[in-house]
Scaffold this motif. Structure first.
Motif, mmCIF file in Angstrom:
data_model
loop_
_atom_site.group_PDB
_atom_site.id
_atom_site.type_symbol
_atom_site.label_atom_id
_atom_site.label_comp_id
_atom_site.label_asym_id
_atom_site.label_seq_id
_atom_site.Cartn_x
_atom_site.Cartn_y
_atom_site.Cartn_z
ATOM 1 N N GLN A 235 -13.720 -3.245 3.432
ATOM 2 C CA GLN A 235 -13.164 -2.155 2.614
ATOM 3 C C GLN A 235 -14.145 -0.990 2.542
ATOM 4 O O GLN A 235 -15.270 -1.146 2.051
ATOM 5 N N HIS B 144 -7.364 5.421 0.916
ATOM 6 C CA HIS B 144 -6.259 5.247 -0.027
ATOM 7 C C HIS B 144 -4.948 5.741 0.579
ATOM 8 O O HIS B 144 -4.936 6.639 1.410
ATOM 9 N N GLU C 258 -6.010 1.008 2.225
ATOM 10 C CA GLU C 258 -5.945 0.351 0.918
ATOM 11 C C GLU C 258 -4.663 0.847 0.282
ATOM 12 O O GLU C 258 -4.625 1.922 -0.326
ATOM 13 N N SER D 276 -3.853 -2.902 -3.295
ATOM 14 C CA SER D 276 -4.586 -2.931 -4.572
ATOM 15 C C SER D 276 -3.792 -2.256 -5.678
ATOM 16 O O SER D 276 -3.029 -1.325 -5.424
ATOM 17 N N HIS E 7 -3.966 0.175 -8.884
ATOM 18 C CA HIS E 7 -4.826 1.221 -9.442
ATOM 19 C C HIS E 7 -4.265 1.775 -10.741
ATOM 20 O O HIS E 7 -4.759 2.764 -11.259
ATOM 21 N N HIS F 276 -9.802 -5.683 -4.950
ATOM 22 C CA HIS F 276 -10.323 -5.743 -6.337
ATOM 23 C C HIS F 276 -9.286 -6.274 -7.323
ATOM 24 O O HIS F 276 -8.786 -5.551 -8.177
ATOM 25 N N ARG G 55 -17.913 -3.026 -10.011
ATOM 26 C CA ARG G 55 -16.666 -3.795 -9.926
ATOM 27 C C ARG G 55 -16.990 -5.296 -9.832
ATOM 28 O O ARG G 55 -16.678 -6.056 -10.705
HETATM 29 ZN ZN LIG Z 1 -9.167 0.608 -4.895
#
Ligand SMILES: [Zn+2]
Length: 351
Positions: free
Chosen positions: A110, A142, A185, A210, A212, A239, A277
């Motif tokens: 990532q 993203h 992602e 993911s 967000h 995450h 994180r």
């Molecule tokens: Zn992210």
């Protein structure tokens, strides 16, 4: 002797007692403590200045030296929002005890580039990866739904794919043993649905999904995780908890059920190694181990130098005693690609 993690907690508490600029400086130093490459105690023992460490100025240095000389009695446990974070200094100590472990790592799955909210170009990330002797990296900018992070749409993703293709050709020609994987992602909504066309995702080597948003919900989110894992277009859940040091606790779920589902779908859950994180954390990795779930390590790097965050994930996996064969970035590239193919092959056929 106070460790960097203890010092981080003291700094965070000091931030709560101060206000304005001072509070922000302590808060920033607390967060940075996880990034300091060696223990403060060692730096002091070598008569070096603490200001060589990130986010420490002369004022904060004096405060830290005072704590080291007279350690405060009240070393209560950190509150949940700051608990279970490992410092880079500690991670390096753990990894030094088992040097063979980090050597199995083949890549980072990532990272972000200038295509979305990262600061490096794809070529710069590839150079940093070559410096670390990686065999592959996944570029995971993203997707379009995350406007705030400059998410890219299908057209941009395709253009990025062409850039990666050219770079790979150049890397091959110059004899470098690095393959740049096309990835994304993808932003997932609360129903676990993505925001990119299935065709554009199928053109990629790998897809991360993911969450967000809606990350402060306190109710159990098991169904949301199950839905995300069942999304046929993703192979890795990024995450997973959405926690951030001293900022957000992250989501909760019936984790054994979530990991069991991931295992039955042969999908991977990620350790996002970004220092604030560290998501999954060690406790959840132990549950993953019990269920035999695949784990992916990703730094979530937004600058080339941040590839070093991988050590936090390697140390967490080591501490949780994850078997090497469960970690997808320990796989040679051929095996990684067949794993993605296998996961994609399980997805229900579209009409
Ligand atoms: Zn992210």
């Amino acid at each position: 002797m106070l460790s960097n993690t203890d010092i981080a907690e003291l700094l965070a508490r000091q931030a709560e007692r101060e206000s304005g600029i001072l509070s922000r400086a302590f808060r920033r130093a607390a967060r940075s403590a996880f990034l300091w490459p060696e223990e403060v105690a060692n730096v002091i023992a070598q008569n070096r200045s603490l200001t060589e460490l990130r986010a420490i100025g002369p004022f904060i240095e004096r405060q830290i030296r005072h704590w080291i000389d007279k350690p405060p009695h009240s070393t209560h446990r950190a509150p949940t929002i700051r608990r279970d974070f490992v410092s880079l200094a500690k991670a390096r100590q753990l990894l030094a005890r088992k040097p063979a472990w980090a050597k199995i790592l083949r890549g980072d799955l990532q990272m972000h580039t200038r295509w979305s909210d990262g600061s490096g170009t794809i070529a710069e990330m590839a150079d940093a990866a070559t410096d670390r002797s990686y065999e592959y990296i996944a570029i995971t900018d993203h997707s379009k739904g995350l406007k705030i992070a400059g998410g890219i749409d299908e057209q941009a993703l395709k253009k990025q794919g062409n850039e990666i293709g050219k770079l790979n050709a150049f890397l091959r020609k110059s004899g470098r043993n690095l393959l740049v994987l096309r990835s994304v992602e993808m932003n997932l909504n609360r129903r676990g649905e993505g925001d990119m066309s299935p065709e554009s995702l199928l053109a990629l080597d790998l897809v991360l999904g993911s969450f967000h948003s809606s990350l402060r919900i306190v109710e159990d989110q098991t169904n949301r995780y199950l839905a995300a894992l069942r999304n046929p277009h993703i192979q890795i859940l990024g995450h997973p908890r959405g926690r951030i040091y001293n900022f957000r606790i992250g989501l909760s779920a019936d984790w054994p059920r979530v990991f069991a589902e991931a295992t039955s779908l042969n999908k991977a859950m990620e350790v996002d190694c970004y220092p604030d994180r560290q998501d999954l954390n060690i406790d959840l990795l132990k549950i993953a181990r019990e269920h035999g779930t695949h784990i992916s390590l990703g730094t979530d790097a937004h600058h080339p130098w941040q590839l070093e965050f991988i050590e936090l994930g390697l140390a967490a996996a080591l501490k949780a005693k994850l078997p090497a064969d469960r970690i997808v970035n320990f796989m040679p590239i051929g095996e990684l690609k067949s794993w993605v193919r296998e996961v994609r092959g399980r997805a229900p056929r579209r009409p």
